[in-house]
Design an enzyme around this catalytic site. Structure first.
Site, PDB file in Angstrom:
ATOM      1  CD  GLU A  57      -4.116  -6.242   2.310  1.00 12.37           C
ATOM      2  OE1 GLU A  57      -5.001  -5.482   2.738  1.00 12.37           O
ATOM      3  OE2 GLU A  57      -2.937  -6.164   2.672  1.00 12.37           O
ATOM      4  CD  GLU A  66      -2.885  -1.451   2.233  1.00 11.23           C
ATOM      5  OE1 GLU A  66      -2.880  -0.645   3.177  1.00 11.23           O
ATOM      6  OE2 GLU A  66      -3.678  -2.418   2.177  1.00 11.23           O
TER       7      GLU A  66
END
Ligand code: BMA
Length: 400
Positions: free
Chosen positions: A321, A212
């Site tokens: 994810e 991320e």
């Protein structure tokens, strides 16, 4: 020199015995050459991951992940066999298995707190149990991926401590912080090299370093550093694990959060020589017809861009994810997620963890447990030809 040449060409004079020996040498050389040829053909430059010294099983996994893109996408789940909604550490149990009778194909694990020498990770999973789960999943033919919510090495606080924005600078400029950081990498390296299959071979792992990295919630991401700082840290970390610690059982994933454009996706990309898998994380937050339509459209757009980049760069695309916390939509799997993915060719999609239910308003789970309202739809999703679970990938022998 002259004699040597005469020997190798079978011109040894005089005698029969010598001739036999020379034939043997010749045969040996042909054998070696053929062996080298077929070996180098199998592991030709294009078929190697970025770590050119990757172990045999890691190379096979890398190539099989590519081949498998034409068959479907593997379903993954974080901490699947460690705990689920309402249970913890029951040998063999998994929420996915409770619902479908099958395990996921990809198993996610998390290393946060390993750097601090804790016995349990950030989500209370004991590292010794985690090693056993990884071993068992690998022996079943499953794929392992690992994330690492490492603390901020400058402040000593958590991964979510972005201030000050000088952490990466300090890792390189301050000998003390550098030593802390490399000390942590030594522990991660020891963990990876401790993962062994039944024959003693290192277990391959997809490492999602600095995941991320376009969001601003971790010290390594977004506004908390410059793209060049992150790239430098990524390169340093991978080189350190590979060349200094001699870890050769890793495939490296470059992993953003949701993103708006190709430029945003690639802004922090550290280089083709450092990345095997490219992915992003995405969560649905708003429901209803409108929320669903927006989520499907965003998935479709982001996966299209990801696939284009993967083709250009010869990388493997994956949804590293995803989730919709609490799964409030009983047909979310076939009506939303599958619609977002099914027209794309990605390696896997990893659902986030089933941490459990604390109260009506406090819960965290991203895949159904037995009796959950989307469980029936998940069974339909399991039955789609594009989705691959444990039984599908066991047949594929991804490590051979
Ligand atoms: C977050 C949440 C946290 C967890 C962390 C590390 O996304 O799931 O509850 O501690 O990941 O796994």
């Amino acid at each position: 020199m002259k004699n040597l040449f005469a020997n190798f060409t079978g011109l040894c004079i005089p005698g029969f015995k010598c001739q036999i020996m020379n034939n043997r040498i010749l045969k040996g050389l042909i054998f070696l050459w053929l062996g080298f040829f077929t070996g180098s053909h199998l592991f030709a430059q294009d078929n190697l991951p970025v770590d050119k010294l990757a172990t045999k099983e890691t190379i096979h996994l890398y190539n099989n992940l590519k081949k498998q893109l034409n068959k479907g996408y593997m379903f993954g789940h974080q901490d699947d066999v460690a705990y689920g909604v309402g249970w913890k550490y029951i040998p063999g149990r998994s929420d996915i298995k409770d619902v479908t009778g099958d395990y996921p194909a990809v198993y996610g694990f998390e290393l946060g707190r390993l750097e601090l020498d804790h016995d349990v990770n950030i989500d209370s999973v004991p590292f010794d149990k985690m090693k056993q789960f990884i071993h068992d999943a690998y022996e079943r033919g499953g794929v392992i991926t690992v994330s690492w919510h490492l603390n901020n090495p400058l402040t000593g606080k958590t991964a979510w401590d972005p201030s000050p924005t000088t952490t990466i600078g300090a890792i390189f400029d301050s000998p003390a912080v550098h030593a802390v950081y490399t000390g942590w990498l030594d522990k991660v390296a020891a963990f990876f090299s401790s993962l062994k299959g039944d024959k003693g071979e290192p277990i391959p792992v997809i490492f999602r370093m600095f995941h991320e990295l376009n969001g601003s919630w971790f010290w390594w991401g977004g506004k908390n550093c410059t793209p060049d700082e992150l790239k430098r840290l990524y390169r340093f970390t991978e080189t350190y694990l590979r060349d200094t610690k001699h870890i050769h059982n890793l495939l490296y994933a470059y992993n953003t959060d949701r993103y708006g454009s190709r430029d945003e996706y690639l802004e922090r990309y550290p280089g083709d020589d450092l990345v095997d898998i490219i992915g992003f994380d995405i969560y649905q937050r708003a429901g209803g017809a409108d929320g669903n339509a927006k989520f499907i459209a965003e998935m479709d757009k982001s996966l299209t861009t990801l696939e284009d980049i993967a083709k250009e760069k010869n990388k493997i695309p994956a949804l590293t994810e995803f989730g919709y916390n609490g799964l409030p939509d009983s047909i979310w799997w076939t009506n939303v997620l599958a619609k977002g993915i099914n027209t794309h060719k990605i390696s896997y999609a990893l659902g986030w963890r089933n941490a459990g239910i604390k109260s009506e308003k406090r819960f965290e789970y991203y895949v159904p447990y037995k009796g959950q309202s989307s469980a029936d739809d998940f069974i339909a999703f399991y039955g789609l030809p594009q989705t691959l679970f444990q039984k599908d990938v066991t047949k594929e022998k991804l490590y051979k």
